[in-house]
Design a protein around this motif. Structure first.
Motif, PDB file in Angstrom:
ATOM      1  N   THR A   1      69.364  24.218   7.610  1.00  0.00           N
ATOM      2  CA  THR A   1      69.055  23.884   9.009  1.00  0.00           C
ATOM      3  C   THR A   1      68.028  22.757   9.099  1.00  0.00           C
ATOM      4  O   THR A   1      68.163  21.859   9.917  1.00  0.00           O
ATOM      5  CB  THR A   1      68.478  25.119   9.749  1.00  0.00           C
ATOM      6  N   HIS A   2      67.002  22.825   8.257  1.00  0.00           N
ATOM      7  CA  HIS A   2      65.899  21.870   8.417  1.00  0.00           C
ATOM      8  C   HIS A   2      65.841  20.758   7.380  1.00  0.00           C
ATOM      9  O   HIS A   2      64.983  19.891   7.467  1.00  0.00           O
ATOM     10  CB  HIS A   2      64.555  22.615   8.452  1.00  0.00           C
ATOM     11  N   PHE A   3      66.707  20.808   6.400  1.00  0.00           N
ATOM     12  CA  PHE A   3      66.708  19.716   5.413  1.00  0.00           C
ATOM     13  C   PHE A   3      68.048  19.642   4.702  1.00  0.00           C
ATOM     14  O   PHE A   3      68.872  20.550   4.791  1.00  0.00           O
ATOM     15  CB  PHE A   3      65.563  19.895   4.387  1.00  0.00           C
TER      16      PHE A   3
ATOM     17  N   ALA B   1      64.885  14.507  21.692  1.00  0.00           N
ATOM     18  CA  ALA B   1      65.237  13.473  20.707  1.00  0.00           C
ATOM     19  C   ALA B   1      65.646  14.149  19.399  1.00  0.00           C
ATOM     20  O   ALA B   1      64.988  15.097  18.944  1.00  0.00           O
ATOM     21  CB  ALA B   1      64.037  12.577  20.470  1.00  0.00           C
ATOM     22  N   LYS B   2      66.768  13.691  18.837  1.00  0.00           N
ATOM     23  CA  LYS B   2      67.283  14.317  17.614  1.00  0.00           C
ATOM     24  C   LYS B   2      66.431  13.916  16.409  1.00  0.00           C
ATOM     25  O   LYS B   2      66.188  12.736  16.184  1.00  0.00           O
ATOM     26  CB  LYS B   2      68.725  13.883  17.393  1.00  0.00           C
ATOM     27  N   LYS B   3      65.976  14.931  15.679  1.00  0.00           N
ATOM     28  CA  LYS B   3      65.193  14.608  14.483  1.00  0.00           C
ATOM     29  C   LYS B   3      66.142  14.439  13.308  1.00  0.00           C
ATOM     30  O   LYS B   3      67.104  15.191  13.179  1.00  0.00           O
ATOM     31  CB  LYS B   3      64.248  15.767  14.158  1.00  0.00           C
ATOM     32  N   THR B   4      65.864  13.450  12.467  1.00  0.00           N
ATOM     33  CA  THR B   4      66.703  13.340  11.265  1.00  0.00           C
ATOM     34  C   THR B   4      66.180  14.324  10.217  1.00  0.00           C
ATOM     35  O   THR B   4      64.977  14.477  10.035  1.00  0.00           O
ATOM     36  CB  THR B   4      66.690  11.922  10.674  1.00  0.00           C
ATOM     37  N   LYS B   5      67.130  14.971   9.566  1.00  0.00           N
ATOM     38  CA  LYS B   5      66.758  15.964   8.555  1.00  0.00           C
ATOM     39  C   LYS B   5      66.186  15.278   7.326  1.00  0.00           C
ATOM     40  O   LYS B   5      66.777  14.306   6.841  1.00  0.00           O
ATOM     41  CB  LYS B   5      68.014  16.709   8.101  1.00  0.00           C
ATOM     42  N   PRO B   6      65.071  15.761   6.799  1.00  0.00           N
ATOM     43  CA  PRO B   6      64.589  15.176   5.544  1.00  0.00           C
ATOM     44  C   PRO B   6      65.504  15.565   4.381  1.00  0.00           C
ATOM     45  O   PRO B   6      66.190  16.580   4.447  1.00  0.00           O
ATOM     46  CB  PRO B   6      63.199  15.804   5.366  1.00  0.00           C
TER      47      PRO B   6
END
Ligand code: SF4
Length: 324
Positions: free
Chosen positions: A277-279, A217-222
Motif C-alpha cells: 500500500t505504501h511502497f 494530491a496523489k502521493k507517489t509511492k517510494p
C-alpha cells in the motif's frame, strides 16, 4: 445540524433493495455473528468478488466456528489468510477469538472494545447479527455521504453526524446493506450512475458527483530496493518468521537493503517488483549456500505449508523456476 425528513428516500431504498439488493451474498444468509464478522473483516480492504471466490468459504471450511479460530495456532490462521493481505486483520481476528473464547459480544459497545473492530465494523456486526439499529461508515458509505450532502471536506466526527442524519433506524438492516450495495455498484469512485440511484431525489451532489469529496494530491509511492537472500543446504531453504508490524507472523526469506554480491558463491536468481500500500519493493533474489546463523531450513514441500507474504511467494516461484 438540522434534522430533515428523508421518508421518500427511505422508501426508495426499501424498493431498490427488494429489486436489486445483493441478497444472495452468503453473509446475508446467516445469523452466525462469526460468519458476519468474518465477512466484515475480509471486506475491509478486499473486494466482494475476491472474498467470495477465493477466501470466505475456504476459511470457514478450515475454521467452521469462532471457537475453532480461538483454539488454532496463529500460524494456521495466517495460512488461511495467505494472499488476502493486510495480515493485521488475521492477527486481530485470532486475538479476538481467544479473548472472547469464541463467543462474540452482542452489542456494538462491547464489540468496539475488541482488537481490530472499529466503530463502523462494530455497528455492522451489531446491526446484521444482533439487530441493533446503528448506521455504518465504511469507505463506500463515506463517499455516498460526501456526495449526498455535497461535502468537499469533513472530519470523521462530522461524517458520523451525517450518517446518523440520513439513517433509517426503522429499517436499519436494509438501509445499511443498501448503502454497501450502492457504494460498490452505483455511487462508484469514477462512474456514479445517478439515474438508477435510490438517493437521487435528495442528493445535493448529483449534478457533479466527482467534485465530492475534494481530491487529495496523489502521493507517489517510494521504492525500496532489497536483496532477498535464500540460504540453502541439502535441498532445504532458510526462512524466518517475520516480526514487523506489516507482515508479523508470516514466514519469509531474509531481506537486506545492501548486500555484497561479489562473492563467487552467490547465484543471482532474478528480480521482481511487488506493490504494498505504501511502497513499491524492487527485489533482487539471491541463492547462497548455508550460513551458520540460520536455524530454520525447509524443503520446498514444507514451505508450501507455511504462510508466506506475496513478495516471498514471488521469490519462491523464481527459486522453483531456477531449480526446474
Ligand atoms: S445520486 Fe449519484 S452522487 Fe448521489 S448518491 Fe446516488 S450515485 Fe451518488
Amino acid at each position: 445540524m438540522k434534522k430533515k425528513s428523508y421518508k421518500t428516500i427511505h422508501q426508495n431504498i426499501l424498493t431498490w433493495y427488494k429489486q436489486h439488493g445483493r441478497v444472495t451474498l452468503p453473509w446475508r444468509n446467516t445469523t452466525s455473528a462469526y460468519e458476519i464478522y468474518l465477512s466484515e473483516i475480509m471486506l475491509q480492504q478486499t473486494q466482494v468478488k475476491t472474498v467470495l471466490e477465493r477466501f470466505y468459504f475456504p476459511f470457514l471450511k478450515r475454521f467452521p466456528t469462532f471457537k475453532d479460530v480461538a483454539s488454532a495456532p496463529i500460524d494456521d490462521v495466517l495460512k488461511a489468510w495467505e494472499g488476502l493481505g493486510y495480515y493485521t486483520r488475521a492477527r486481530n481476528l485470532h486475538k479476538t477469538a481467544q479473548v472472547t473464547q469464541g463467543i462474540l459480544p452482542s452489542s456494538a459497545e462491547k464489540l468496539e472494545e475488541l482488537s481490530g473492530i472499529g466503530k463502523s465494523t462494530a455497528h455492522a456486526v451489531a446491526c446484521f447479527a444482533f439487530n441493533e439499529a446503528l448506521p455504518i461508515l465504511d469507505a463506500n458509505v463515506k463517499r455516498i455521504l460526501y456526495r449526498f450532502f455535497s461535502l468537499k471536506k469533513c472530519t470523521t466526527k462530522e461524517l458520523w453526524a451525517y450518517a446518523y442524519k440520513l439513517f433509517d433506524k426503522d429499517n436499519a438492516y436494509i438501509y445499511n446493506q443498501t448503502m454497501m450495495d450502492i457504494g460498490s455498484i452505483i455511487c462508484t469512485h469514477k462512474n456514479p450512475n445517478c439515474t438508477v440511484c435510490p438517493f437521487e431525489s435528495g442528493c445535493q451532489g448529483k449534478s457533479n458527483p466527482l467534485l465530492y469529496p475534494e481530491k487529495k494530491a496523489k502521493k507517489t509511492k517510494p521504492t525500496r530496493k532489497h536483496y532477498m537472500v535464500i540460504y540453502h543446504q541439502n535441498k532445504k531453504y532458510a526462512l524466518r518468521q517475520n516480526e514487523s508490524k506489516l507482515l508479523g507472523g508470516l514466514w519469509g526469506f531474509e531481506q537486506h537493503e545492501t548486500f555484497d554480491i561479489t562473492s563467487k558463491n552467490i547465484t543471482q536468481l532474478g528480480v521482481f517488483t511487488h506493490h504494498y500500500t505504501h511502497f513499491r519493493l524492487d527485489a533482487n533474489v539471491l541463492l547462497i549456500p548455508k550460513e551458520s546463523v540460520h536455524k530454520s531450513y525447509f524443503t520446498l514441500d514444507e514451505i508450501e505449508e507455511l504462510a508466506l507474504s506475496g513478495a516471498d511467494r514471488k521469490a519462491l516461484s523464481i527459486l522453483k523456476t531456477y531449480l526446474r
